[in-house]
Scaffold this active site. Structure first.
Site, mmCIF file in Angstrom:
data_model
loop_
_atom_site.group_PDB
_atom_site.id
_atom_site.type_symbol
_atom_site.label_atom_id
_atom_site.label_comp_id
_atom_site.label_asym_id
_atom_site.label_seq_id
_atom_site.Cartn_x
_atom_site.Cartn_y
_atom_site.Cartn_z
ATOM 1 N N LYS A 129 0.143 4.094 -0.244
ATOM 2 C CA LYS A 129 -0.381 5.299 0.275
ATOM 3 C C LYS A 129 -0.423 6.461 -0.637
ATOM 4 O O LYS A 129 -0.181 6.357 -1.759
ATOM 5 C CB LYS A 129 -0.334 5.588 1.915
ATOM 6 N N GLU A 154 -7.132 4.784 8.092
ATOM 7 C CA GLU A 154 -6.751 6.123 7.432
ATOM 8 C C GLU A 154 -7.981 6.553 6.825
ATOM 9 O O GLU A 154 -8.348 7.938 6.999
ATOM 10 C CB GLU A 154 -5.563 6.256 6.558
ATOM 11 N N GLY A 202 2.712 2.365 11.095
ATOM 12 C CA GLY A 202 3.399 3.249 11.025
ATOM 13 C C GLY A 202 4.119 3.584 12.364
ATOM 14 O O GLY A 202 4.712 4.519 12.562
ATOM 15 N N SER A 224 3.050 -1.934 10.528
ATOM 16 C CA SER A 224 4.709 -2.316 10.920
ATOM 17 C C SER A 224 5.283 -3.514 10.393
ATOM 18 O O SER A 224 6.182 -3.894 11.144
ATOM 19 C CB SER A 224 5.084 -1.838 12.216
ATOM 20 N N HIS A 257 -9.568 1.241 4.935
ATOM 21 C CA HIS A 257 -8.325 1.549 5.461
ATOM 22 C C HIS A 257 -8.730 2.386 6.886
ATOM 23 O O HIS A 257 -9.298 3.302 6.808
ATOM 24 C CB HIS A 257 -7.375 1.983 4.711
ATOM 25 N N ASN A 286 0.917 -1.156 0.007
ATOM 26 C CA ASN A 286 0.074 -0.110 0.043
ATOM 27 C C ASN A 286 0.792 1.279 -0.025
ATOM 28 O O ASN A 286 1.455 1.678 1.042
ATOM 29 C CB ASN A 286 -0.826 -0.017 1.229
ATOM 30 N N GLU A 324 -5.498 -4.779 10.518
ATOM 31 C CA GLU A 324 -4.454 -3.668 10.823
ATOM 32 C C GLU A 324 -4.636 -3.029 11.975
ATOM 33 O O GLU A 324 -5.534 -2.091 11.896
ATOM 34 C CB GLU A 324 -4.559 -2.692 9.386
HETATM 35 P P1 13P Z 1 2.861 0.670 7.854
HETATM 36 O O1 13P Z 1 3.315 -0.901 7.196
HETATM 37 O O2 13P Z 1 3.542 1.728 7.258
HETATM 38 O O3 13P Z 1 2.810 0.400 9.239
HETATM 39 O O4 13P Z 1 1.338 0.760 7.091
HETATM 40 C C1 13P Z 1 0.659 -0.400 7.334
HETATM 41 C C2 13P Z 1 -0.722 -0.270 6.438
HETATM 42 O O5 13P Z 1 -1.399 1.003 6.810
HETATM 43 C C3 13P Z 1 -0.905 -0.844 5.117
HETATM 44 O O6 13P Z 1 -1.898 -0.405 4.732
#
Ligand code: 13P
Length: 256
Positions: free
Chosen positions: A8, A100, A180, A214, A98, A6, A174
């Site tokens: 982002k 976010e 993150g 992560s 997601h 992803n 997740e």
């Molecule tokens: P990270 O791997 O940067 O923690 O992000 C995870 C994520 O949100 C994947 O969709």
């Protein structure tokens, strides 16, 4: 195994080309693909078509998915992108719900349910994200949150199945506290989620479990248990093509 990147809101045209050039230096993609070990890339919308063309040009067998999608098929919805449009640019699937999207854009479980209905109607493979915040975990409410987020979406999958379709559906656990932060969940956590899905929604649901949060070259090794997870959804670590290669080599390089 599905290894999903992803990206982002990152990457540019130039960076994508350099990323694929690095991956193209590896000659085991065909072998991995035959073993159903697939790399799937989720770029921002404007790069979907470019990514597809650049993969075809290099003969790279990667899947391509979008990071989000509209809950509507067509019409006056400024700034939105529909399931039909994603099919049109040959995306094979879409991330939905997601954290976010939920946190910054107010997406609700009802929105995610409407979106999965449209995705399935167009044959897009949905990767539905779910997971608790630190606060919910501390309150002991994690499994309540998982069920609340998944239940209406799972019902929509049932309605789609009843129409005779069988598009695969994946569920990416997740936990918000792991995204993150450098603090991935442990295998015990992921096993608990798998058990919960099996108990609450049945085996078919649990079989589609992915983990994200992560994931890096270290954490992925301890979370890699084929009976528990079908793959990983990776953010930051998969912005770097060399880390993709390192993780594939570590997990699958010597697999027979
Ligand atoms: P990270 O791997 O940067 O923690 O992000 C995870 C994520 O949100 C994947 O969709």
């Amino acid at each position: 195994m599905l290894m999903i990147a992803n990206w982002k809101m990152n990457m540019s045209r130039k960076e994508i080309v350099a990323y694929l050039d690095t991956l193209a230096g590896e000659d085991r993609w065909g072998v991995w693909n035959e073993r159903e070990i697939r790399l799937v890339l989720c770029p921002p919308f404007p790069y979907l078509d470019l990514l597809r063309k650049e993969c075809v040009r290099r003969d790279l067998p990667f899947g391509i998915m979008a990071q989000n999608m509209a809950a509507f098929d067509t019409g006056p919805f400024t700034g939105e992108v529909s399931a039909g449009m994603l099919r049109d640019v040959a995306a094979e699937g879409v991330l939905l719900g997601h954290s976010e999207r939920r946190q910054y854009f107010g997406e609700t479980d009802a929105d995610v349910t409407r979106k999965i209905e449209r995705a399935l109607a167009f044959g897009l493979v949905p990767v539905v994200c779910f997971g608790e915040t630190q606060e919910e975990r501390d309150r002991g409410d994690a499994s309540v949150v998982w069920s609340r987020q998944i239940a209406p979406v799972w019902e929509a999958v049932g309605r789609d199945r009843a129409e005779g379709r069988a598009t695969p559906v994946f569920w990416a656990y997740e936990p918000v506290w792991a995204i993150g932060t450098g603090r991935a969940a442990g295998l015990a956590d992921v096993r608990e989620v798998s058990r919960h899905l099996r108990k609450t929604f049945g085996k078919e649901c649990a079989r589609g479990l992915l983990y994200g949060g992560s994931v890096n070259a270290e954490s992925v090794t301890s979370l890699f248990e084929k009976e528990t997870v079908r793959g990983f959804l990776v953010g930051g670590a998969f912005l770097d093509a060399r880390t993709v290669l390192c993780i594939f080599d570590r997990l699958f390089g010597r697999e027979s």
